[in-house]
Structure formats: structure tokens, C-alpha cells
Design a protein around this motif. Structure first.
Motif, mmCIF file in Angstrom:
data_model
loop_
_atom_site.group_PDB
_atom_site.id
_atom_site.type_symbol
_atom_site.label_atom_id
_atom_site.label_comp_id
_atom_site.label_asym_id
_atom_site.label_seq_id
_atom_site.Cartn_x
_atom_site.Cartn_y
_atom_site.Cartn_z
ATOM 1 N N SER A 151 6.101 9.442 -14.149
ATOM 2 C CA SER A 151 6.948 8.815 -14.942
ATOM 3 C C SER A 151 8.336 9.735 -15.066
ATOM 4 O O SER A 151 8.888 10.075 -16.120
ATOM 5 N N SER A 152 8.907 10.277 -14.002
ATOM 6 C CA SER A 152 9.923 11.234 -13.897
ATOM 7 C C SER A 152 11.088 10.701 -12.977
ATOM 8 O O SER A 152 11.800 11.479 -12.370
ATOM 9 N N CYS A 153 10.998 9.470 -12.308
ATOM 10 C CA CYS A 153 11.593 9.113 -11.331
ATOM 11 C C CYS A 153 12.954 8.560 -12.049
ATOM 12 O O CYS A 153 13.145 8.016 -12.883
ATOM 13 N N GLN A 184 0.957 -1.169 -0.114
ATOM 14 C CA GLN A 184 0.152 -0.055 0.093
ATOM 15 C C GLN A 184 0.919 1.204 0.128
ATOM 16 O O GLN A 184 1.241 2.129 1.104
ATOM 17 N N PRO A 185 1.525 1.478 -1.126
ATOM 18 C CA PRO A 185 2.412 2.957 -1.333
ATOM 19 C C PRO A 185 1.619 4.045 -0.847
ATOM 20 O O PRO A 185 0.317 4.142 -1.097
ATOM 21 N N CYS A 186 2.129 5.065 -0.213
ATOM 22 C CA CYS A 186 1.426 6.021 0.411
ATOM 23 C C CYS A 186 1.104 7.213 -0.756
ATOM 24 O O CYS A 186 0.069 7.652 -0.604
ATOM 25 N N GLY A 187 1.753 7.300 -1.645
ATOM 26 C CA GLY A 187 1.299 8.042 -3.004
ATOM 27 C C GLY A 187 1.696 9.496 -2.674
ATOM 28 O O GLY A 187 1.377 10.167 -3.541
ATOM 29 N N ARG A 234 5.212 10.268 -6.042
ATOM 30 C CA ARG A 234 4.889 11.077 -6.961
ATOM 31 C C ARG A 234 5.548 11.078 -8.322
ATOM 32 O O ARG A 234 4.977 11.062 -9.298
ATOM 33 N N GLU A 235 6.741 10.964 -8.242
ATOM 34 C CA GLU A 235 7.667 10.857 -9.328
ATOM 35 C C GLU A 235 7.502 9.748 -10.408
ATOM 36 O O GLU A 235 7.473 9.730 -11.657
#
Length: 559
Positions: A90-92, A76-79, A85-86
Motif C-alpha cells: 500500500s505504498s505505490c 499473473q503478476p510476478c509479485g 511489491r509497493e
């Protein structure tokens, strides 16, 4: 800058699932990956397969967030953290997405993956490589990637997504955990669209949602995109009529009318409905698909495997499952001809009108065949043998029966056998499965033994040998008629087929025009003399085929 309105975001991106619990129609995949993250039992390579728009790339991003979330690894990722967020945007830097459809070569794989996989992550816990449309990679690219996937560094995770898994080499697939994504069912799709419409404050008819779900063909992304398109066209309201008009769906009245005409075999009515199809500009392929889908629902209802629309059930209440199955096969064939033909209208008309010409009621045909079979069974033995042509050069003689053998009895004169079976019924039963053997038995004599069995007498050794090979079959047929096991015995000396005396003329002597010369004599070389040995080669043939052959030699001289 601050006064600018935010850019419009399409519904497919705006409502893209951000967690495993938001995935639609993939419970097995989401549950398995969630359990793996919870127990920290992670694999280094995953292979996601399935049709378009069912959530493969979305699930890959959710898995990457679960791996690199500051609270992770977690299902359960926090988001809210920077990695989540990245990755959603699609900017990670540590999650690299590669489109294999446009980067197919070995140089692309070497530059994006091989040269960077050994480097430690810039910030996050894992370096995740997502390869979309992986089946588009070349063989050289797959070979270059093979060793890296087989023994990756501990911080690397590979996720391959493909719609054509059969194009992925087995050496790659065997090193990955495979997850199969399935098309989303229409009911969950319609519920998901209803939830989005409610959030967007768009009024949508329930029937319109079902049409959109059906048009999406299991693709969640396509369904949401279709809803977005209908919302723009309908100015905030989506109706059944607008959906039908926009995507070319056929009206229910048109489909019902055509289905009734097919069921009633009314060519004139069917022609009228086809005229309306042309007038409304309906695509022939779409018309056939919608008609097939509606008839399929009634067909499954007839089989007890589903429910159909009440209007369709009533319209086709007199149809049988066999008849509807025949119609469905005809519609499938028409669709195939439509795909490869150059005249859609002609393919449509041929497909539908040919369904009127053939018989739908297969049950009636089966009943007629069964009745015919019973009549043939009651008629006795096999078909009568036709007489030989009068012009055939065969002279027929009847040899006398040996004195030391049993008298020859014809089948018609035989008494009924004990045990409830008679000879004619036995011969008929054998002829139905082995016609040649039955024909042979018609020419045989038989005797009833004290134990109830039969002794069948054959005229030729050849026929006896054939019956001996089929002994098991013959005894089973007799037992079926008599109601109890009975034994058969075979012997020589029965009623033989008419013996044939074949005159074989020596071909060395040419025919004389106008017949034999005056005073010429015919010599039978089988009666003795220096040429008698020429007949020795015929003895074996006589023993096998019966009859008697004589070689006749005609001299050219006179007496």
C-alpha cells in the motif's frame, strides 16, 4: 538494528491472497478479471459488492498489480517487481486507496481524485483509484465524481468496493462493471484454514475447523482471525473444547437433549436442559442459533435436500418434515423476540415452551379435516333454515298456485335425474361453493327433460336472474355429478317461499296508549280509494322480493 526480531504479523495479513489463483470462494470473479487482463479488454471503472471479508479490497489490489506489473497487463503478476511489491505494501504512488468511511465529503473527493486524475502516472502504466466503503460517500461527493467516472482519462482506472450496493447511486453503478462477491462456503473455508494451520505447524482438530468456518459466517478474513486467536489461546493446538469455550458454542449433548425434549414434548426434561444452559453461561441467542442450525440439517435431510449428522438423524428419526419446519419457525420467532426484548431468558423460555403447546403433526390435522369434509359431503344439502322468531310482526299467507303453471314439486319428492345425478346431491355441490345460490335452489322445483337436462322453476324473477348469471357454474356442477354435459333451463312458477304480508302502519298517526280507541276501524288503503296510489311504490318491491305488502292506516275517530 539488525539484531531486532521481526515484528509479528497477524495471519489475516500474512496469508492475504496475492494472485487471482489464491482467491477462495470467488471463481467467477477471478476468472472474469483474468480473461479481461489476458485479452486487454479493460474497463475504466469496476464496482465490487459483497459482504465483509470476502475479498473485495484484496481483489482490487490484485487487479491493480495485474495492470501495472512490468510484465503486464497480465492475469499473473510476478509479485517481485517494484510496482507489485509497493501495491502489496500500500505504498505505490500510482495506486491511491481512499477510505470513503472517513473521507465522505466532496472536498475529499476533489482533493484525492478530481485534482489528480488528469495527471499522468508517476511511473506505472495506469493510475488506479481504489475507493473502499464507497457507499459512505455523500450525495455531493458522488455528484462530483460522476463526470470523472463517466469520461476518465485513458490512464485512469476506478475500483469501488462496498458492502451496501443499494446505497450507491444508480448513475454511478451504471457506469461500472459490477462484480458480486459471495460469502465463502464452510467447506472451502475449513480447507483454507487447514492449509494455513499446516504451514504454521498448528495442530487443529477437524471438528474445530468446521466450528471456526461456521462462526465466520462466510468471511474469509474472520475465519483466519479466529484461527489466529485460538492458536494463541491453545499454545499451538486448537481443540473442539477450546473453540467451544472461547466462542461460546453450545455442546452437542446439550443441543441433542433439548432437541429430544422438544420432539417428545417433554416440558420437564426441557426445563432441565435449560437449567444447564444457564449454569454453563451460554448466551440464549447462541443456543437458539446452534439449535436451529442442527435441526435445519435434519429438516433438509427429511426433504431429501442434504445430509445431517448421524447422531441428529437418529435422535429425530421419528420427526416429520412438517414438525421440524414448525420448530424452525418457532426458533426464528424466538430469535426475533430475543433481539427486541429486554429479558433474554424469558424470550428463550417462551419460545421453546410455546413450541410444546402447539400441534406438530400437521398431517394428522389435514387428515381430520379431509374426513370431516367427506362426512359433510355425504350428508346432502346445506344447513337447515331456522324458523322466524314468534315475535316478528310478519303474517304469513300462502298464495294459490297458478292453474296454467306446472305443479309444484318439492325437492324431496323429485325423482333421480337421468345421467347419474340427483337433486339433493346437486344442491349440496352448489351450496359448498355458493351458499346463497344453494339455499335458493332448495326452494325451487325442477323437472327432468327428455334429453336428460333439467328445467328449474323459480318463484321470483330475482332468483331466476341470479341463476342465469351463474348458469356456467351450475351446468359444470351438474356435469360433474352426471358424468356428461347437461343443459339447464330456467323458468318461473316453482314452489315459492312463503309469502309474507307485512303490515306497514302509517307513522303519522301516534300510537294510542292501551291499544286502539273503542270503535276505531282499520282501513286498508291498498284496496282502492284516494289513498290507493300510495301503494304503487311497493309493486316493484313485491316483484323483486316476493310476498305482499299492505299499508294499513288507522284513524283516530270512531265508526
Amino acid at each position: 538494528m539488525s539484531g531486532e526480531a521481526p515484528a509479528h504479523q497477524v495471519l489475516a495479513r500474512k496469508y492475504r491472497p496475492q494472485g487471482f489463483e489464491e482467491l477462495v470462494g470467488q471463481p467467477g470473479v477471478s476468472q472474469t478479471l483474468s480473461n479481461a487482463l489476458s485479452s486487454k479488454r479493460l474497463h475504466h471503472a469496476y464496482l465490487f459488492t459483497g459482504p465483509r471479508g470476502c475479498g473485495k479490497t484484496t481483489t482490487a489490489r490484485i487487479l491493480a498489480k495485474g495492470l501495472n506489473c512490468v510484465k503486464g497487463p497480465t492475469p499473473q503478476p510476478c509479485g517481485e517487481c517494484a510496482p507489485c511489491r509497493e501495491i502489496a505494501a500500500s505504498s505505490c504512488l500510482d495506486v491511491l486507496e481512499m477510505d470513503a468511511a472517513s473521507n465522505t465529503g466532496v472536498d475529499d473527493v476533489r482533493q484525492v481524485i478530481i485534482e489528480t486524475v488528469a495527471l499522468a502516472p508517476a511511473r506505472d502504466r495506469y493510475k488506479v483509484f481504489i475507493i473502499d466503503e464507497a457507499h459512505m460517500l455523500s450525495n455531493s461527493a458522488f455528484n462530483a465524481l460522476l463526470k470523472t467516472i463517466e469520461e476518465p482519462p485513458p490512464h485512469a482506472v476506478f475500483i469501488l468496493a462496498t458492502t451496501e450496493v443499494h446505497k450507491v447511486p444508480a448513475t454511478i453503478a451504471s457506469r461500472c462493471q459490477r462484480f458480486k462477491f459471495r460469502p465463502v462456503a464452510p467447506e472451502p473455508l475449513a480447507e483454507h484454514l487447514a492449509a494455513i494451520a499446516k504451514k504454521e505447524k498448528v495442530a487443529v482438530d477437524a471438528e474445530a475447523l468446521r466450528l471456526l468456518a461456521r462462526a465466520a459466517e462466510g468471511s474469509l478474513r474472520d475465519a483466519v482471525s479466529l484461527l489466529d486467536q485460538c492458536r494463541s489461546a491453545g499454545e499451538g493446538r486448537v481443540t473442539v473444547e477450546s473453540v467451544r469455550e472461547m466462542f461460546g458454542f453450545v455442546s452437542a449433548d446439550l443441543l441433542l437433549g433439548a432437541a429430544r425434549a422438544l420432539h417428545e414434548r417433554d416440558a420437564k426434561a426441557l426445563a432441565g436442559w435449560l437449567k444447564k444452559v444457564y449454569e454453563e453461561g451460554v448466551e440464549p441467542a447462541q443456543f437458539l442459533k446452534d439449535l436451529r442450525a442442527a435441526i435445519e440439517a435434519v429438516y433438509l435431510e427429511k426433504l431429501g435436500a442434504g445430509d445431517a449428522d448421524p447422531a441428529w438423524s437418529q435422535a429425530l428419526s421419528g420427526a416429520t418434515a412438517e414438525g421440524l419446519g414448525f420448530l424452525l419457525r418457532r426458533l426464528n420467532r424466538a430469535l426475533e423476540e430475543l433481539r427486541f426484548g429486554d429479558s433474554p431468558r424469558l424470550a428463550l423460555e417462551l419460545g421453546l415452551f410455546s413450541a410444546l403447546e402447539a400441534a406438530h403433526d400437521l398431517g394428522a390435522w389435514v387428515a381430520r379435516l379431509e374426513a370431516l369434509e367427506r362426512r359433510l359431503s355425504a350428508g346432502g344439502g346445506g344447513p337447515a333454515l331456522s324458523a322466524a322468531p314468534a315475535s316478528a310482526p310478519v303474517s304469513v299467507t300462502m298464495p294459490p298456485a297458478p292453474r296454467d303453471e306446472a305443479p309444484a314439486l318439492t325437492a324431496a319428492a323429485q325423482p333421480a335425474a337421468s345421467g347419474g345425478a340427483d337433486w339433493s346431491a346437486f344442491v349440496a355441490a352448489v351450496s359448498r361453493q355458493k351458499l346463497a345460490l344453494g339455499t335458493t335452489l332448495e326452494k325451487c322445483a325442477h323437472e327432468t327433460r327428455p334429453d336428460g337436462g333439467w328445467t328449474i322453476r323459480f318463484a321470483r324473477q330475482f332468483d331466476l336472474d341470479g341463476a342465469e348469471r351463474a348458469r356456467t357454474f351450475l351446468e359444470e356442477a351438474l356435469a360433474a355429478l352426471a358424468g356428461r354435459p347437461l343443459k339447464l333451463q330456467f323458468a318461473l312458477g316453482g314452489t315459492a317461499a312463503p309469502s309474507a304480508s307485512v303490515d306497514i302502519v302509517d307513522p303519522a298517526i301516534p300510537e294510542t296508549p292501551g291499544g286502539a280507541p273503542p270503535g276505531a276501524r282499520w282501513k286498508d288503503v291498498t284496496e282502492g280509494g284516494p289513498d290507493a296510489g300510495a301503494a304503487g311504490a311497493l309493486k316493484k318491491a313485491e316483484g323483486v322480493f316476493g310476498g305482499k305488502a299492505r299499508i294499513i292506516k288507522k284513524p283516530t275517530g270512531g265508526a
